[in-house]
Design an enzyme around this catalytic site. Structure first.
Site, PDB file in Angstrom:
ATOM      1  N   HIS A 165       0.775  -1.096   0.081  1.00  0.00           N
ATOM      2  CA  HIS A 165      -0.019  -0.004   0.043  1.00  0.00           C
ATOM      3  C   HIS A 165       0.763   1.237  -0.132  1.00  0.00           C
ATOM      4  CE1 HIS A 165      -3.282  -2.426   2.304  1.00  0.00           C
ATOM      5  NE2 HIS A 165      -3.030  -2.833   1.118  1.00  0.00           N
TER       6      HIS A 165
ATOM      7  N   TYR B 298      -6.951   3.089  10.134  1.00  0.00           N
ATOM      8  CA  TYR B 298      -6.950   3.172  11.642  1.00  0.00           C
ATOM      9  C   TYR B 298      -8.155   4.222  12.057  1.00  0.00           C
ATOM     10  CZ  TYR B 298      -2.458   0.863  11.765  1.00  0.00           C
ATOM     11  OH  TYR B 298      -1.395  -0.035  11.670  1.00  0.00           O
TER      12      TYR B 298
ATOM     13  N   PRO C  24       0.090  -3.351  19.692  1.00  0.00           N
ATOM     14  CA  PRO C  24       0.173  -3.619  18.051  1.00  0.00           C
ATOM     15  C   PRO C  24      -0.211  -2.264  17.137  1.00  0.00           C
ATOM     16  CG  PRO C  24      -1.768  -4.814  18.994  1.00  0.00           C
ATOM     17  CD  PRO C  24      -0.831  -4.123  20.422  1.00  0.00           C
TER      18      PRO C  24
ATOM     19  N   LYS D 176       4.775  -2.677  15.364  1.00  0.00           N
ATOM     20  CA  LYS D 176       6.314  -2.464  15.258  1.00  0.00           C
ATOM     21  C   LYS D 176       7.145  -3.623  15.811  1.00  0.00           C
ATOM     22  CE  LYS D 176       7.220   1.476  13.660  1.00  0.00           C
ATOM     23  NZ  LYS D 176       6.911   0.791  12.442  1.00  0.00           N
TER      24      LYS D 176
ATOM     25  N   TYR E  73       6.170   4.753  11.086  1.00  0.00           N
ATOM     26  CA  TYR E  73       5.536   3.550  10.512  1.00  0.00           C
ATOM     27  C   TYR E  73       6.281   2.762   9.521  1.00  0.00           C
ATOM     28  CZ  TYR E  73       0.976   1.002   9.754  1.00  0.00           C
ATOM     29  OH  TYR E  73       0.418  -0.008   9.512  1.00  0.00           O
TER      30      TYR E  73
HETATM   31  P1  RFL Z   1       7.495 -14.662  19.301  1.00  0.00           P
HETATM   32  O1  RFL Z   1       6.773 -14.542  17.949  1.00  0.00           O
HETATM   33  O2  RFL Z   1       6.582 -14.934  20.536  1.00  0.00           O
HETATM   34  O3  RFL Z   1       8.391 -16.228  19.237  1.00  0.00           O
HETATM   35  C1  RFL Z   1       8.782 -16.699  20.647  1.00  0.00           C
HETATM   36  C2  RFL Z   1       8.798 -18.137  20.022  1.00  0.00           C
HETATM   37  O4  RFL Z   1       9.680 -18.930  21.453  1.00  0.00           O
HETATM   38  C3  RFL Z   1       8.721 -19.938  21.655  1.00  0.00           C
HETATM   39  N1  RFL Z   1       9.175 -20.373  23.180  1.00  0.00           N
HETATM   40  C4  RFL Z   1      10.158 -21.251  23.581  1.00  0.00           C
HETATM   41  N2  RFL Z   1      10.851 -22.108  22.674  1.00  0.00           N
HETATM   42  C5  RFL Z   1      11.441 -23.197  23.499  1.00  0.00           C
HETATM   43  N3  RFL Z   1      11.390 -22.891  24.671  1.00  0.00           N
HETATM   44  C6  RFL Z   1      10.751 -22.197  25.438  1.00  0.00           C
HETATM   45  N4  RFL Z   1      10.932 -22.329  26.718  1.00  0.00           N
HETATM   46  C7  RFL Z   1       9.932 -21.423  24.927  1.00  0.00           C
HETATM   47  N5  RFL Z   1       8.970 -20.412  25.232  1.00  0.00           N
HETATM   48  C8  RFL Z   1       8.591 -19.577  24.200  1.00  0.00           C
HETATM   49  C9  RFL Z   1       7.389 -19.841  21.193  1.00  0.00           C
HETATM   50  O5  RFL Z   1       6.497 -20.822  21.096  1.00  0.00           O
HETATM   51  C10 RFL Z   1       7.440 -18.716  19.951  1.00  0.00           C
HETATM   52  O6  RFL Z   1       7.580 -19.668  18.888  1.00  0.00           O
HETATM   53  O7  RFL Z   1       8.558 -13.745  19.581  1.00  0.00           O
HETATM   54  P2  RFL Z   1       9.682 -12.963  18.484  1.00  0.00           P
HETATM   55  O8  RFL Z   1      10.199 -13.943  17.610  1.00  0.00           O
HETATM   56  O9  RFL Z   1      10.368 -12.094  19.439  1.00  0.00           O
HETATM   57  O10 RFL Z   1       8.598 -12.099  17.483  1.00  0.00           O
HETATM   58  C11 RFL Z   1       7.909 -11.117  18.042  1.00  0.00           C
HETATM   59  C12 RFL Z   1       6.559 -10.960  17.205  1.00  0.00           C
HETATM   60  O11 RFL Z   1       5.991 -12.265  17.344  1.00  0.00           O
HETATM   61  C13 RFL Z   1       5.573  -9.817  17.978  1.00  0.00           C
HETATM   62  O12 RFL Z   1       6.474  -8.544  18.306  1.00  0.00           O
HETATM   63  C14 RFL Z   1       4.580  -9.337  16.700  1.00  0.00           C
HETATM   64  O13 RFL Z   1       3.662 -10.311  16.562  1.00  0.00           O
HETATM   65  C15 RFL Z   1       3.814  -8.182  17.296  1.00  0.00           C
HETATM   66  N6  RFL Z   1       2.739  -7.811  16.251  1.00  0.00           N
HETATM   67  C16 RFL Z   1       3.200  -7.038  15.261  1.00  0.00           C
HETATM   68  N7  RFL Z   1       4.398  -6.796  14.899  1.00  0.00           N
HETATM   69  C17 RFL Z   1       4.707  -6.100  13.629  1.00  0.00           C
HETATM   70  O14 RFL Z   1       5.834  -5.731  13.497  1.00  0.00           O
HETATM   71  N8  RFL Z   1       3.671  -5.741  12.759  1.00  0.00           N
HETATM   72  C18 RFL Z   1       2.312  -5.856  13.097  1.00  0.00           C
HETATM   73  O15 RFL Z   1       1.425  -5.633  12.253  1.00  0.00           O
HETATM   74  C19 RFL Z   1       1.989  -6.609  14.469  1.00  0.00           C
HETATM   75  N9  RFL Z   1       0.712  -6.776  14.557  1.00  0.00           N
HETATM   76  C20 RFL Z   1       1.550  -8.093  16.479  1.00  0.00           C
HETATM   77  C21 RFL Z   1       0.447  -7.692  15.738  1.00  0.00           C
HETATM   78  C22 RFL Z   1       1.160  -8.947  17.701  1.00  0.00           C
HETATM   79  C23 RFL Z   1      -0.183  -9.141  17.715  1.00  0.00           C
HETATM   80  N10 RFL Z   1      -0.408 -10.108  19.059  1.00  0.00           N
HETATM   81  C24 RFL Z   1      -1.465 -11.004  18.793  1.00  0.00           C
HETATM   82  C25 RFL Z   1       0.133 -10.025  20.183  1.00  0.00           C
HETATM   83  C26 RFL Z   1      -0.853  -8.064  15.930  1.00  0.00           C
HETATM   84  C27 RFL Z   1      -1.452  -8.673  16.915  1.00  0.00           C
HETATM   85  C28 RFL Z   1      -2.785  -8.978  17.085  1.00  0.00           C
HETATM   86  C1  PHB Z   2      -2.728  -6.785  11.206  1.00  0.00           C
HETATM   87  O1  PHB Z   2      -3.098  -6.721   9.972  1.00  0.00           O
HETATM   88  O2  PHB Z   2      -2.653  -7.799  11.922  1.00  0.00           O
HETATM   89  C2  PHB Z   2      -2.294  -5.515  11.706  1.00  0.00           C
HETATM   90  C3  PHB Z   2      -2.145  -4.516  10.834  1.00  0.00           C
HETATM   91  C4  PHB Z   2      -1.589  -3.169  11.500  1.00  0.00           C
HETATM   92  C5  PHB Z   2      -1.326  -3.164  12.696  1.00  0.00           C
HETATM   93  C6  PHB Z   2      -1.400  -4.211  13.798  1.00  0.00           C
HETATM   94  C7  PHB Z   2      -1.688  -5.520  13.125  1.00  0.00           C
HETATM   95  O3  PHB Z   2      -1.073  -1.910  13.468  1.00  0.00           O
END
Ligand code: RFL
Ligand code: PHB
Length: 399
Positions: free
Chosen positions: A74, A205, A297, A301, A389
């Site tokens: 986008h 948003y 979220p 980031k 962003y």
């Molecule tokens: P993760 O993804 O939590 O991965 C950690 C992994 O470690 C495993 N683990 C273990 N493994 C072995 N032994 C243990 N004792 C363990 N304990 C845990 C877990 O099973 C897992 O597989 O951390 P990582 O790699 O640091 O990545 C971080 C991201 O996942 C997180 O920051 C993002 O998902 C945040 N987030 C977003 N980030 C963006 O950059 N752009 C976005 O648009 C965005 N949207 C979001 C998001 C997070 C969301 N939620 C659900 C919190 C939207 C949502 C709704």
């Molecule tokens: C998503 O598509 O899951 C999403 C997009 C933008 C955000 C957070 C999550 O700021």
């Protein structure tokens, strides 16, 4: 016999997997252990938006082929309040950078497949993980395969704890040297996946009526949407009709535009917090990604900050194995935290501006409205939002 490797990585999320690829490119050996199964990590719905440099990094490493084919690109985002939409054109505001929407679990699938195809070792479904001797030159990771396999050991030079917010990595840093900074928000997000075509050409948003709503996408047939809700609420209290009712109200505009509904096939509620742990290194243990910091979220980031941490860590490890130079180990924490706090600030700013906070006064709510009006009317303000962003500058030329 212990498994012998140079870097023991705990966690196969974006941080751990990306680190394994960066290390492989530098000729450094590693083993990943992951507590969940491959199916589980490839099926968990989380992030959607990648910063421009994250996309460039994936492409540079030959990991971006499917992302470039199936991702959505986008020009910017739309902000909405008072039943009006305002397009922020990031390509114009940031000299050509885009918003890439490509789901985190698709990134995970691509990184796992490429790692295994390249001969990398990922041990899925481990339990009882313990990090030991992190202050020595021969740290160890103890674990079991499955829930009750025999205890096994990884003997390594360094441990990278990429194990997310709830993993044991951060806790292995002694409490007396750990400083933790936290803010819990009095609202959460209810997220859905629905079978429907896109209703708008970019992310919206919105802060309208009862509060925040986000219209995002996954593909031409699947859409991702969120609404602000009470973080303690139960998903059972949200019928599909109630969810659509709120999405319509918070996204409707004056000109008769209609949100297209579809079958909701996934829904859940998450809480929102900002969290930072300092420092991110203790002895030969390095923590990266959500293990060290969490953002709400709203700024998209979290994954991108995780990617930035492991880029910094891979450079430090490369410098050590090539030149026996430990300087980048000493600066790891400070280098990461500089970017992390800027990400924390931006995520807090977007979250505060775009949600109705039940604990705030009407004065503060008026300030947020003024903030939104300022952002969409001032080039300087919209440029500041845009540059954060799409991702603050970061150098990837040496990868
Ligand atoms: P993760 O993804 O939590 O991965 C950690 C992994 O470690 C495993 N683990 C273990 N493994 C072995 N032994 C243990 N004792 C363990 N304990 C845990 C877990 O099973 C897992 O597989 O951390 P990582 O790699 O640091 O990545 C971080 C991201 O996942 C997180 O920051 C993002 O998902 C945040 N987030 C977003 N980030 C963006 O950059 N752009 C976005 O648009 C965005 N949207 C979001 C998001 C997070 C969301 N939620 C659900 C919190 C939207 C949502 C709704
Ligand atoms: C998503 O598509 O899951 C999403 C997009 C933008 C955000 C957070 C999550 O700021």
């Amino acid at each position: 016999m212990p498994i012998r490797t140079q870097i023991g990585i705990v966690g196969a999320g974006p941080a751990g997997l990306l680190l394994s690829h960066l290390l492989a490119r530098a000729g450094i050996d590693c083993v990943i252990i992951e507590s969940r199964t491959r199916d589980e990590i490839e099926g968990t719905i989380r992030a959607g938006v990648l910063e421009q440099w994250t996309v460039d990094l994936m492409n540079r490493m030959g990991l971006g082929e499917r992302m470039m084919r199936e991702g959505h690109f986008h020009r910017g985002i739309t902000l909405q309040f008072d039943r009006q939409r305002h397009h922020l054109d990031f390509e114009d505001l940031t000299d050509g950078k885009k918003v890439t929407v490509y789901a985190q679990h698709e990134v995970i699938k691509d990184l796992v497949a490429a790692r295994l195809a390249g001969g990398g070792q990922i041990i899925f479904g481990v339990s009882d993980v313990k990090l030991e001797a992190i202050e020595t030159d021969s740290p160890r990771i103890k674990f079991r395969r499955g829930a009750d396999g025999a205890q096994e050991e990884i003997a390594c030079d360094f441990i990278a704890a990429c194990d997310g917010f709830h993993g044991p990595g951060r806790q292995a840093i002694p409490a007396q040297v750990r400083n933790e900074f936290q803010k819990i928000y009095p609202f959460g997000w209810l997220g859905i996946l629905t079978e429907a075509p896109p209703s708008w050409h970019e992310l919206i948003y919105s802060n309208q009526d009862e509060g925040f709503a986000l219209l995002s996408t996954r593909s031409d047939t699947v859409q991702r949407m969120y609404i602000q809700c009470d973080p303690a609420d139960k998903i059972e209290n949200w019928s599909d009709d109630r969810i659509w009712g709120q999405l319509h109200k918070r996204l409707e505009i004056a000109d008769g535009w209609k949100l297209t509904e579809g079958k909701i096939f996934q829904k859940g509620i998450i809480g929102m917090r900002s969290f930072v742990c300092e420092p991110m290194r203790h002895g030969n243990l390095f923590i990266a990604g959500d293990a060290g910091h969490i953002v709400p979220p709203t700024g998209a980031k979290g994954l991108n900050l995780a990617a930035a941490d492991v880029l910094v860590l891979s450079r430090a490890l490369r410098s050590w194995y090539r030149y026996r130079n430990a300087e980048l180990f000493d600066s790891y924490s400070a280098t990461c935290l500089d970017r992390i706090w800027k990400g924390e600030r931006f995520s807090w700013y977007m979250t505060t501006m775009l949600h109705k906070n039940p604990q705030e006064t009407s004065f503060e709510q008026k300030i947020h409205l003024a903030d939104m009006k300022y952002v969409v009317s001032s080039r300087a303000a919209s440029q500041a939002l845009a540059e954060n962003y799409v991702g603050l500058p970061i150098d990837i030329d040496d990868v």
